[in-house]
Design a protein around this motif. Structure first.
Motif, short mmCIF file in Angstrom:
data_model
loop_
_atom_site.label_atom_id
_atom_site.label_comp_id
_atom_site.label_asym_id
_atom_site.label_seq_id
_atom_site.Cartn_x
_atom_site.Cartn_y
_atom_site.Cartn_z
N LYS A 2 0.84 -1.19 0.00
CA LYS A 2 0.00 0.00 0.00
C LYS A 2 0.88 1.25 0.00
N PRO A 36 -8.06 3.77 -6.60
CA PRO A 36 -7.45 3.78 -5.26
C PRO A 36 -8.37 3.08 -4.25
N GLU A 37 -7.74 2.55 -3.21
CA GLU A 37 -8.51 1.94 -2.12
C GLU A 37 -9.41 2.98 -1.48
N ILE A 53 -4.88 6.09 -0.93
CA ILE A 53 -4.17 4.84 -0.70
C ILE A 53 -4.33 4.03 -1.98
N GLU A 55 -2.79 0.49 -4.12
CA GLU A 55 -2.04 -0.76 -4.05
C GLU A 55 -1.01 -0.75 -5.18
N THR A 57 1.94 -3.15 -6.57
CA THR A 57 2.61 -4.45 -6.48
C THR A 57 3.96 -4.43 -7.17
N THR A 84 -0.48 -1.69 7.38
CA THR A 84 -1.65 -1.90 8.22
C THR A 84 -1.14 -2.44 9.56
N ASP A 87 0.36 -5.79 8.94
CA ASP A 87 1.69 -5.71 8.34
C ASP A 87 2.75 -5.48 9.41
#
Length: 106
Positions: A2, A36-37, A53, A55, A57, A84, A87
């Motif tokens: 993230k 976005p999230e 936020i 993601e 990868t 998070t 995490d």
């Protein structure tokens, strides 16, 4: 991973795009593309801004997130990896402390 992305939208060209009725359409296209999230609009450094936020990868995805803002709004984008609580727990900071803490430092 993230990423917290801060987008700083300078007064111009944003004002001109608002006046021409294009700002909302461009914002919608960018958000639909990036997906976005979450995204919030706010003030950053005295300018319009967005905090989102996203993601990521692969670092090669960063231009796909930033270029629409750069090209359409002459925006600045800041990327910060975020964790998070889960995490952070997986990072096992107690184990890291045992490895790196030196009582002689204090």
């Amino acid at each position: 991973m993230k990423m917290l992305v801060n987008v700083i939208l300078p007064i111009e060209p944003f004002n001109s795009l608002v006046r021409s009725g294009k700002a909302s359409e461009i914002l919608g296209r960018i958000i639909d593309d990036i997906k976005p999230e979450t995204i919030y609009f706010t003030e950053i450094e005295g300018n319009r801004g967005a905090v989102m936020i996203a993601e990521v990868t692969d670092v090669a995805q960063i231009p796909a997130i930033s270029e629409p803002w750069f090209l359409n709004f002459e925006a600045a984008c800041e990327f910060k990896p975020v964790m998070t609580p889960d995490d952070l727990m997986r990072a096992d900071i107690a184990k890291l402390a045992a490895k790196w803490y030196d009582v002689h430092v204090l």
